[in-house]
Design a protein around this motif. Sequence first.
Motif, PDB file in Angstrom:
ATOM      1  N   TYR A 129      71.485  -5.385  72.330  1.00 37.73           N
ATOM      2  CA  TYR A 129      71.044  -6.451  71.424  1.00 37.73           C
ATOM      3  C   TYR A 129      69.699  -7.003  71.872  1.00 37.73           C
ATOM      4  O   TYR A 129      69.526  -8.204  72.035  1.00 37.73           O
ATOM      5  CB  TYR A 129      72.100  -7.563  71.347  1.00 37.73           C
ATOM      6  N   GLY A 130      68.779  -6.103  72.113  1.00 36.96           N
ATOM      7  CA  GLY A 130      67.426  -6.547  72.424  1.00 36.96           C
ATOM      8  C   GLY A 130      67.128  -6.755  73.897  1.00 36.96           C
ATOM      9  O   GLY A 130      66.095  -7.328  74.232  1.00 36.96           O
ATOM     10  N   VAL A 131      68.009  -6.287  74.789  1.00 38.28           N
ATOM     11  CA  VAL A 131      67.752  -6.479  76.219  1.00 38.28           C
ATOM     12  C   VAL A 131      66.442  -5.813  76.628  1.00 38.28           C
ATOM     13  O   VAL A 131      65.768  -6.251  77.553  1.00 38.28           O
ATOM     14  CB  VAL A 131      68.927  -5.950  77.080  1.00 38.28           C
ATOM     15  N   GLU A 132      66.058  -4.765  75.900  1.00 35.44           N
ATOM     16  CA  GLU A 132      64.825  -4.055  76.275  1.00 35.44           C
ATOM     17  C   GLU A 132      63.598  -4.961  76.147  1.00 35.44           C
ATOM     18  O   GLU A 132      62.656  -4.846  76.929  1.00 35.44           O
ATOM     19  CB  GLU A 132      64.663  -2.770  75.451  1.00 35.44           C
ATOM     20  N   TYR A 133      63.615  -5.865  75.197  1.00 33.49           N
ATOM     21  CA  TYR A 133      62.490  -6.807  75.068  1.00 33.49           C
ATOM     22  C   TYR A 133      62.439  -7.718  76.292  1.00 33.49           C
ATOM     23  O   TYR A 133      61.381  -8.011  76.832  1.00 33.49           O
ATOM     24  CB  TYR A 133      62.646  -7.670  73.814  1.00 33.49           C
ATOM     25  N   GLU A 146      59.137  -7.515  83.235  1.00 33.72           N
ATOM     26  CA  GLU A 146      58.312  -6.594  84.030  1.00 33.72           C
ATOM     27  C   GLU A 146      56.830  -6.905  83.869  1.00 33.72           C
ATOM     28  O   GLU A 146      56.078  -6.936  84.845  1.00 33.72           O
ATOM     29  CB  GLU A 146      58.600  -5.137  83.625  1.00 33.72           C
ATOM     30  N   ARG A 147      56.426  -7.140  82.634  1.00 30.60           N
ATOM     31  CA  ARG A 147      55.008  -7.445  82.397  1.00 30.60           C
ATOM     32  C   ARG A 147      54.597  -8.742  83.076  1.00 30.60           C
ATOM     33  O   ARG A 147      53.518  -8.845  83.647  1.00 30.60           O
ATOM     34  CB  ARG A 147      54.745  -7.539  80.883  1.00 30.60           C
ATOM     35  N   GLN A 190      53.420 -15.753  75.423  1.00 28.01           N
ATOM     36  CA  GLN A 190      54.045 -17.059  75.163  1.00 28.01           C
ATOM     37  C   GLN A 190      54.510 -17.699  76.461  1.00 28.01           C
ATOM     38  O   GLN A 190      54.336 -18.901  76.670  1.00 28.01           O
ATOM     39  CB  GLN A 190      55.279 -16.866  74.274  1.00 28.01           C
ATOM     40  N   SER A 227      61.291  -5.685  79.467  1.00 29.31           N
ATOM     41  CA  SER A 227      59.864  -5.364  79.451  1.00 29.31           C
ATOM     42  C   SER A 227      59.013  -6.621  79.602  1.00 29.31           C
ATOM     43  O   SER A 227      57.982  -6.601  80.275  1.00 29.31           O
ATOM     44  CB  SER A 227      59.480  -4.623  78.164  1.00 29.31           C
ATOM     45  N   ASN A 243      60.123 -16.891  73.745  1.00 30.01           N
ATOM     46  CA  ASN A 243      60.834 -15.874  73.000  1.00 30.01           C
ATOM     47  C   ASN A 243      60.376 -14.437  73.251  1.00 30.01           C
ATOM     48  O   ASN A 243      59.682 -13.845  72.428  1.00 30.01           O
ATOM     49  CB  ASN A 243      60.717 -16.192  71.507  1.00 30.01           C
ATOM     50  N   MET A 244      60.745 -13.868  74.366  1.00 25.72           N
ATOM     51  CA  MET A 244      60.522 -12.442  74.636  1.00 25.72           C
ATOM     52  C   MET A 244      59.083 -12.006  74.437  1.00 25.72           C
ATOM     53  O   MET A 244      58.813 -10.953  73.846  1.00 25.72           O
ATOM     54  CB  MET A 244      61.435 -11.597  73.748  1.00 25.72           C
TER      55      MET A 244
END
Lengths: 300, 454
Positions: free
Chosen positions: A210-214, A220-221, A181, A217, A176-177
Amino acid sequence: MVIGATEPEGGSRGYVVEAGGAETLPFYTFEGLNPRPVLALEVYDCVEPLPSFLLESYRDVVSNPVEWARLVDRLEPDLVNLNVRSISPTVLDRSPKDALKTVEAVLQATRRPLMVTGIMDPIHRDDTARNMEFLRLVAETFKGERLLIGPATPEAFETVAEAALANGHNVLAKTNMDVNQAIRLNELLVEKGLTLERIVVDVTTGALGYGVEYTLSTMERFRIRGLKGDRMARSPLIFFASENLFIRELENGESGMAPIYEASSAVAGLMAGADIVSMLHPESLEKVRQFIDEFPWRGG
Amino acid sequence: MRVSRKAKQMSPIEVYKLLPKTNCGKCGFPTCMAFAFKLVQGAVEVDKCPYLSDEAKSLLTGMTAPPVALVVIGRGDKAVRVGGEKVSFRHEDKFYNQPVIALELNDLMDMEEVKNCLKKAEEAAFERMEQTLKVNALALRNLSGRAEPFVRLVELVKDTPYPLIVSTENPSTAMKALNILKDERPLLHGAVLRNLMPMASLARRFKCPISVKAADWRTLLAAVNRLRGIGLHDIVIHPPGETLKEVIESLTIIRRLAVDKKFDRLGYPTITFPEDLKSNVPEPLRTAAVMTRYSSIIVVKPETLRFLRPVMMLRQSIMMDPRAPISVKPGLYYVGKPTPESPVLMTTNYALTYYILTEDLKNMGIDCYLIVVDTGGLSVACSIAGDKLKPESVKRVMEETGIAEKVKHRTLIIPGRAARLSGDIEDATGWRVLVGPLRSREIAEFIEKQFRRE
């Protein structure tokens, strides 16, 4: 990762597709070339979750997974993603055994490598149990096809991992983003005996706005950690651009824009390191392919 | 004050040597050493020390300045900020100033067409999560090659609410345009090696930012040097490249060198024209690509405007501060005009969750109470996965807000995605729990069928 197996390899696919293998950050073509990303098109085995505009445009096709698979096949995706959602007790409550027939029929309808997913957002505990039962059956029944099956989640991964391992398939690991995890689930799967090139990491995709930034990122991480040498972060990443077809903006009269939403989000996913992009609208694929075509890739 | 852009990162000791060493405490810290540490972290403004020499101030400001310079285009209400960025990946800090989407107009358009385009720009704006997503600037291009039509175009749009980008390679045409705009601080675009010094002197005379374009890195760096040599620091780089691949490379190299190597000659915001590239990629996808790769200003054509909603939503998303998910205050909210018979719903305090839910409830004409539980600003799905939605927190909010006195029933509707907590929430609160639908737009039907039937 290799998905699909040809006849000499013990499967029935026309070709195999390779995913992952990035050696540098995405689109850092001045540093080095990564392999070409894999584009998948989705086929659903039931119309329940599909947006009404998609049903209207493709009514005759989408109500029949075999017809749908044939249409998708003609659009020439690298990979076909069959989503078997009907097994959810809250959807059609179809028995996993019965659902195997759809997998079999889709394998007949296309010779492209196949990904088979169960209920991607298991809300109820029953869903998870169904997923496990279904994925185990899929793994056993289609031994040798080298499918990509999932989701394996932190709550339920043993059955999928064991079944994939025993029958030569790959696993979609969904978390989950959260990069930790994702890495943790990889560790658990590796402990089960899977190797990292047999795991595709799905950090969960949020739609644009709707949360695409999570998602971006987290991807990317994950990729940065993998490139810096964290072994557990070396799996290929998958991005579900298809999530964008379910947003309310499209239901509220912007449905003509659906492929643009999906394809724009696919570009963002690719820029963040997606090795596989899964799409749903038949018109999105070509747009994203045009984008990929304008960049150089390792091995041409 | 002239800011030294030469200054590299210094150690606290090096910074300390530049401070007065009196430990007067005027900066708010007990000692100069403590202040030095905070300065190095970028946690405090240089100005807090009133006793700095000009030279020290210049050096220290240079050190704390963001690696991508901040440039302001336009003046007063119209001003937009570009650059001012500190990182290449948003998870390392956050992105500070959103990419500006500039609508391209040219002087071959007649008045009617220009007005039509401006109308389209207005229509393309929309509200989302209490922000207006819109076109932020106009880029005026001198395609006619003549001064007269360009001046007419400038006259036509100078009183619109947009800051302007004046794009011409002809210095005398540029001067005529800037004369009309006086001190409006438009971005002067069109400087290339050939016209660099005349354009630079215009930028200096009209005190406006200037962008510079070059076909290769060597020329670009030389041009930036010359601009800085005559005291110009409000610079925007038009990165080299004629294909999407080349521009993405240039944008990436510029940002990485500016941030990682503190290579200050490339530490400026960028402007791109994705639709001028040799490319077959659909326009919105090109825009999305340069946007995710740091383009500070993206110039788009009027025909593309109506396809840009997804890209504007992408922009809003990537501008979210990853360190602090935008959240709403936990507590009790009223939707519509609830009565003692109205349903009580529960959700988490992620702003997007709250916003979407309340919008849907309002649109469906539902009167209800909404209990917002503190999950540290996480969405329902994320808080469940991360174990941040605690039944005890639900209980606490319900007690603190006295919801029990406001309604006659004892039924709480929880989000579909929180289904697995239904038993625990029932135990903690003593209320009957109904598991709502997965999608908020299905709530009206749910309330009708499930809640009312009870």
